[in-house]
Structures are given as C-alpha cells and as structure tokens.
Design a protein around this motif. Structure first.
Motif, PDB file in Angstrom:
ATOM      1  N   ILE A  65      25.527 -27.846  22.570  1.00 51.23           N
ATOM      2  CA  ILE A  65      26.646 -27.775  21.630  1.00 51.23           C
ATOM      3  C   ILE A  65      26.185 -27.670  20.177  1.00 51.23           C
ATOM      4  O   ILE A  65      26.974 -27.363  19.293  1.00 51.23           O
ATOM      5  N   ASP A  66      24.896 -27.894  19.925  1.00 51.02           N
ATOM      6  CA  ASP A  66      24.386 -27.808  18.562  1.00 51.02           C
ATOM      7  C   ASP A  66      24.429 -26.384  18.005  1.00 51.02           C
ATOM      8  O   ASP A  66      24.498 -26.184  16.802  1.00 51.02           O
ATOM      9  N   ASP A  67      24.429 -25.378  18.878  1.00 52.67           N
ATOM     10  CA  ASP A  67      24.517 -23.985  18.432  1.00 52.67           C
ATOM     11  C   ASP A  67      25.957 -23.504  18.614  1.00 52.67           C
ATOM     12  O   ASP A  67      26.350 -23.043  19.689  1.00 52.67           O
ATOM     13  N   LEU A  68      26.760 -23.629  17.575  1.00 48.64           N
ATOM     14  CA  LEU A  68      28.194 -23.328  17.663  1.00 48.64           C
ATOM     15  C   LEU A  68      28.485 -21.854  17.926  1.00 48.64           C
ATOM     16  O   LEU A  68      29.550 -21.517  18.447  1.00 48.64           O
ATOM     17  N   SER A  69      27.565 -20.968  17.611  1.00 49.03           N
ATOM     18  CA  SER A  69      27.814 -19.541  17.819  1.00 49.03           C
ATOM     19  C   SER A  69      27.816 -19.171  19.308  1.00 49.03           C
ATOM     20  O   SER A  69      28.349 -18.130  19.682  1.00 49.03           O
ATOM     21  N   LEU A  70      27.252 -20.022  20.150  1.00 54.24           N
ATOM     22  CA  LEU A  70      27.197 -19.728  21.586  1.00 54.24           C
ATOM     23  C   LEU A  70      28.350 -20.324  22.381  1.00 54.24           C
ATOM     24  O   LEU A  70      28.512 -20.019  23.560  1.00 54.24           O
TER      25      LEU A  70
END
Length: 158
Positions: free
Chosen positions: A112-117
């Motif tokens: 969840i740390d990479d919001l673009s994914l």
C-alpha cells in the motif's frame, strides 16, 4: 420442444461476446481495453479450486453429464446427482472467487506504500469476481435444464 443444452450454452456465449464487444466499442477506450479483462492467475486460482474440488467430492462425472441432459436419457436418480453436481460447481465457483479476491486484497494491502499501483491492482482483484459471474452465467442453465428434465421425468412417472 426439445432444447439442446449445448445450443443454449453456445447462444449464451454468443450473447456474452456481443454484449462485451458493444461495451468495449461503445466505451471511450475501444477494443484495446479488452486486455484489461484478462488475468491468467485469477482464472487459474478459480479453476484450481473448481475442478479438483469437484473431483474430490466425487461430482466431476455427474458435472460432465450435465452438458448432455436432454440429449441423452438419464434416470431420476442420475438427474438428481447431476443437479447436485452443478450446485456444487456453483458454490465452488463463488468460494474460489472469494479466495482469489482475498488473496489479491492481501497482496494489495501489503504494498500500500505505492499509491500509484492501488488502482490497477484493485482492477485485477475484481476480475476474479467477474470470472465467477461469467462461470455462473453458464452454470445456471445447466442446473435449470437438469431440473426441468427431472420434473418432466417425474410427470411421466405418475
């Protein structure tokens, strides 16, 4: 009127393809969006629960017979077993889809740390549910056909 279940399933497949094509062509993304609806891992998870599940329960042969109800003659007990097998297939499809959705959801939350994914991963997560709906779309006529044939056999027996 004698209905051939295979023709019904073929008609449903044609209806599904036409509806899907109209939605794709009519949408703003065009036919290139078709690839968005293909996810082999989700489909494999569903099939790897569905097929072995039916085999473990001993329902696989009766499930396969459901494709020939109305073409071949079956006794009442066989029709009852076929209906049970298709019912088991319907339930396994739902459980398999839920299993795949939960696994996908856990994987999404793990990154969840990479919001673009999040958007693309959620889209893939929902594909398992879509696949379950499509499979159910084909299982329902199998069950209804077997139930109709069983009712006809019971009427003839009286």
């Amino acid at each position: 009127m004698k209905k051939n279940i295979r023709m019904i399933l073929l008609g449903e497949l044609l209806l599904f393809i036409i509806l899907f094509t109209v939605l794709m062509v009519g949408g703003s993304y065009g036919m290139s969006a078709v690839w968005w609806f293909l996810d082999l891992p989700s489909l494999l998870i569903i099939l790897l629960v569905f097929i072995p599940g039916l085999m473990i329960m001993g329902e696989w042969k009766d499930f396969l017979k459901s494709f020939s109800v109305g073409i071949k003659e079956y006794r009442l007990l066989e029709l009852k077993n076929i209906i049970g097998a298709v019912d088991a297939a319907q339930k396994l499809t739902v459980f398999a889809a839920l299993f795949a959705i939960i696994i996908s959801g856990v994987l999404i939350l793990g990154h969840i740390d990479d919001l673009s994914l999040i958007g693309p991963n959620l889209a893939v997560c929902f594909l398992s549910g879509l696949y379950a709906v499509i499979i159910e779309f084909f299982l329902l006529p199998l069950k209804l056909n077997a139930e109709r044939k069983m009712n006809e056999e019971m009427d003839l027996g009286e």
